[in-house]
Design a protein around this motif. Structure first.
Motif, PDB file in Angstrom:
ATOM      1  N   ARG A  97      47.279  20.978  34.422  1.00 50.12           N
ATOM      2  CA  ARG A  97      47.900  19.812  33.901  1.00 50.12           C
ATOM      3  C   ARG A  97      46.965  18.852  33.241  1.00 50.12           C
ATOM      4  O   ARG A  97      47.006  18.276  32.153  1.00 50.12           O
ATOM      5  CB  ARG A  97      48.394  18.742  35.160  1.00 50.12           C
ATOM      6  CG  ARG A  97      49.180  17.642  34.717  1.00 50.12           C
ATOM      7  CD  ARG A  97      49.601  16.916  36.018  1.00 50.12           C
ATOM      8  NE  ARG A  97      50.240  17.726  36.975  1.00 50.12           N
ATOM      9  CZ  ARG A  97      50.724  17.383  38.244  1.00 50.12           C
ATOM     10  NH1 ARG A  97      50.526  15.962  38.558  1.00 50.12           N
ATOM     11  NH2 ARG A  97      51.379  18.150  39.107  1.00 50.12           N
TER      12      ARG A  97
ATOM     13  N   PHE B 232      52.731  29.584  31.714  1.00 51.63           N
ATOM     14  CA  PHE B 232      53.968  29.585  32.794  1.00 51.63           C
ATOM     15  C   PHE B 232      54.669  31.000  32.421  1.00 51.63           C
ATOM     16  O   PHE B 232      54.513  31.516  31.416  1.00 51.63           O
ATOM     17  CB  PHE B 232      54.786  28.255  32.442  1.00 51.63           C
ATOM     18  CG  PHE B 232      55.704  28.182  31.246  1.00 51.63           C
ATOM     19  CD1 PHE B 232      56.946  28.810  31.208  1.00 51.63           C
ATOM     20  CD2 PHE B 232      55.074  27.948  30.068  1.00 51.63           C
ATOM     21  CE1 PHE B 232      57.636  28.737  29.790  1.00 51.63           C
ATOM     22  CE2 PHE B 232      55.642  27.673  29.003  1.00 51.63           C
ATOM     23  CZ  PHE B 232      56.971  28.133  28.900  1.00 51.63           C
TER      24      PHE B 232
ATOM     25  N   ARG C 192      51.590  26.721  27.836  1.00 50.93           N
ATOM     26  CA  ARG C 192      52.012  25.338  28.247  1.00 50.93           C
ATOM     27  C   ARG C 192      51.752  24.416  27.074  1.00 50.93           C
ATOM     28  O   ARG C 192      50.758  24.617  26.535  1.00 50.93           O
ATOM     29  CB  ARG C 192      51.277  24.857  29.509  1.00 50.93           C
ATOM     30  CG  ARG C 192      51.862  25.663  30.763  1.00 50.93           C
ATOM     31  CD  ARG C 192      51.062  25.121  31.965  1.00 50.93           C
ATOM     32  NE  ARG C 192      51.774  25.691  33.124  1.00 50.93           N
ATOM     33  CZ  ARG C 192      52.504  24.905  33.908  1.00 50.93           C
ATOM     34  NH1 ARG C 192      53.040  23.861  33.537  1.00 50.93           N
ATOM     35  NH2 ARG C 192      53.009  25.536  35.071  1.00 50.93           N
TER      36      ARG C 192
ATOM     37  N   ASP D  75      56.151  21.664  40.035  1.00 51.23           N
ATOM     38  CA  ASP D  75      56.041  21.716  38.434  1.00 51.23           C
ATOM     39  C   ASP D  75      57.225  22.078  37.951  1.00 51.23           C
ATOM     40  O   ASP D  75      57.990  23.086  38.246  1.00 51.23           O
ATOM     41  CB  ASP D  75      54.949  22.799  38.294  1.00 51.23           C
ATOM     42  CG  ASP D  75      54.846  23.368  36.876  1.00 51.23           C
ATOM     43  OD1 ASP D  75      55.392  22.466  35.976  1.00 51.23           O
ATOM     44  OD2 ASP D  75      54.069  24.261  36.787  1.00 51.23           O
TER      45      ASP D  75
ATOM     46  N   LEU E 287      57.976  23.869  35.204  1.00 58.75           N
ATOM     47  CA  LEU E 287      57.439  25.012  34.634  1.00 58.75           C
ATOM     48  C   LEU E 287      57.264  26.084  35.525  1.00 58.75           C
ATOM     49  O   LEU E 287      56.858  27.181  35.055  1.00 58.75           O
ATOM     50  CB  LEU E 287      56.358  24.827  33.327  1.00 58.75           C
ATOM     51  CG  LEU E 287      57.106  23.959  32.380  1.00 58.75           C
ATOM     52  CD1 LEU E 287      56.063  24.016  31.279  1.00 58.75           C
ATOM     53  CD2 LEU E 287      58.204  24.350  31.756  1.00 58.75           C
ATOM     54  N   CYS E 288      57.373  25.882  36.852  1.00 62.18           N
ATOM     55  CA  CYS E 288      57.047  27.103  37.911  1.00 62.18           C
ATOM     56  C   CYS E 288      58.350  28.263  37.400  1.00 62.18           C
ATOM     57  O   CYS E 288      59.443  27.821  37.008  1.00 62.18           O
ATOM     58  CB  CYS E 288      57.281  26.746  39.427  1.00 62.18           C
ATOM     59  SG  CYS E 288      58.864  26.290  39.884  1.00 62.18           S
ATOM     60  N   ARG E 289      58.099  29.038  37.966  1.00 59.90           N
ATOM     61  CA  ARG E 289      59.085  30.345  37.518  1.00 59.90           C
ATOM     62  C   ARG E 289      60.379  30.046  37.938  1.00 59.90           C
ATOM     63  O   ARG E 289      61.513  30.380  37.230  1.00 59.90           O
ATOM     64  CB  ARG E 289      58.447  31.694  37.800  1.00 59.90           C
ATOM     65  CG  ARG E 289      59.316  32.863  37.369  1.00 59.90           C
ATOM     66  CD  ARG E 289      58.925  34.134  38.115  1.00 59.90           C
ATOM     67  NE  ARG E 289      59.140  34.393  39.506  1.00 59.90           N
ATOM     68  CZ  ARG E 289      60.047  34.266  40.251  1.00 59.90           C
ATOM     69  NH1 ARG E 289      61.211  34.436  39.510  1.00 59.90           N
ATOM     70  NH2 ARG E 289      60.404  34.308  41.544  1.00 59.90           N
TER      71      ARG E 289
ATOM     72  N   VAL F  13      62.129  27.297  35.911  1.00 57.08           N
ATOM     73  CA  VAL F  13      62.539  27.703  34.734  1.00 57.08           C
ATOM     74  C   VAL F  13      63.774  28.478  34.956  1.00 57.08           C
ATOM     75  O   VAL F  13      64.866  28.388  33.946  1.00 57.08           O
ATOM     76  CB  VAL F  13      61.251  28.199  34.148  1.00 57.08           C
ATOM     77  CG1 VAL F  13      61.932  28.969  32.716  1.00 57.08           C
ATOM     78  CG2 VAL F  13      60.228  27.300  33.739  1.00 57.08           C
TER      79      VAL F  13
END
Length: 254
Positions: free
Chosen positions: A1, A9, A79, A130, A132-134, A137
């Motif tokens: 971050r 990601f 990212r 997050d 944008l964690c797998r 997403v």
């Protein structure tokens, strides 16, 4: 971050990766089954140009990732630098604010609902998972790349007091979605505000009492058959649709 330009990601499935590429995200490498490279995902491989593509049989990929790749392809992506809260709020009428939601599937589903039902942006508390964690997403089906979002604060102490004050200064009324005797229905005409931010709480415990107290009002979805609440992602879909309807009412000629 702190240094997003050094971060990565993972996007999973050709559809999701395609949405990320459409939004300008930069791929670093792909991992896919050989049959995918030689079959239906060949256009994706061609689209990423000189980016390295690693291939293997399903069993090999499962051994590397620790799970079966049901979609057959993963892409490591850089990212982006996130926008500021002020940038997300600029021109926005309807926002979703996520407080402490820790399940990636729920966050992904909320983003998909936000995109489908016309929310203008999403703000995420520092204690939220997050986006944008797998898993987030993947469940979002790539809509996390389409809806403007950012964190509202860098550390736990930045929410709720400082974050809500920031929203109020930006001209937003705030509505806490919670079970409360004072709550009004999600379709109540009193929610016809020019700019409105709906605050959704974590799984199980819901919103922090301080958050509820500091919001301008509390809202709930009327329930039948003794059911007290819905999953947070399901609740978001109902609420976003109701807010969409209210927003349309605002724009009707008087």
């Amino acid at each position: 971050r702190r240094r997003p330009e050094d971060g990565l990601f993972i996007a999973e499935s050709a559809v999701v990766i395609g949405h990320a590429l459409d939004a300008g995200y930069q791929p670093v490498s792909l991992l896919m089954e050989r049959r995918q490279l030689e079959g239906k995902d060949r256009p994706l491989a061609q689209r990423v140009g000189d980016v390295p593509i690693y291939v293997g049989e399903r069993e090999v990929l499962s051994g590397i990732t620790g799970y079966a790749l049901t979609r057959g392809v993963l892409c490591a992506m850089r990212r982006p630098a996130l926008p500021t809260v002020e940038q997300v709020c600029a021109g926005a009428k309807r926002l979703a604010v996520l407080e402490g939601i820790v399940d990636g599937a729920n966050v992904g589903a909320i983003f998909r609902c936000a995109a489908a039902l016309g929310m203008d942006g999403v703000l995420v508390s520092p204690t939220c998972i997050d986006p944008l964690c797998r898993r987030s997403v993947r469940v979002s089906m790539g809509t996390v790349f389409q809806v403007p979002w950012t964190y509202i604060g860098e550390k736990k102490e930045d929410w709720p007091r400082a974050g809500l004050e920031r929203l109020h200064k930006l001209g937003f009324a705030t509505a806490a979605m919670a079970l409360d005797d004072r709550a009004v229905s999600i379709d109540d005409p009193r929610l016809e505000r020019d700019r409105l931010a709906l605050v959704l709480g974590t799984e199980g415990d819901g919103l922090d009492p301080e958050t509820i107290a500091r919001c301008d009002c509390t809202v709930c979805i009327p329930m039948a058959h003794g059911v007290d609440s819905l999953n947070v992602a399901a609740s978001s879909a109902v609420a976003f649709y109701a807010f969409r309807q209210l927003s349309q009412l605002e724009r009707r000629p008087q």
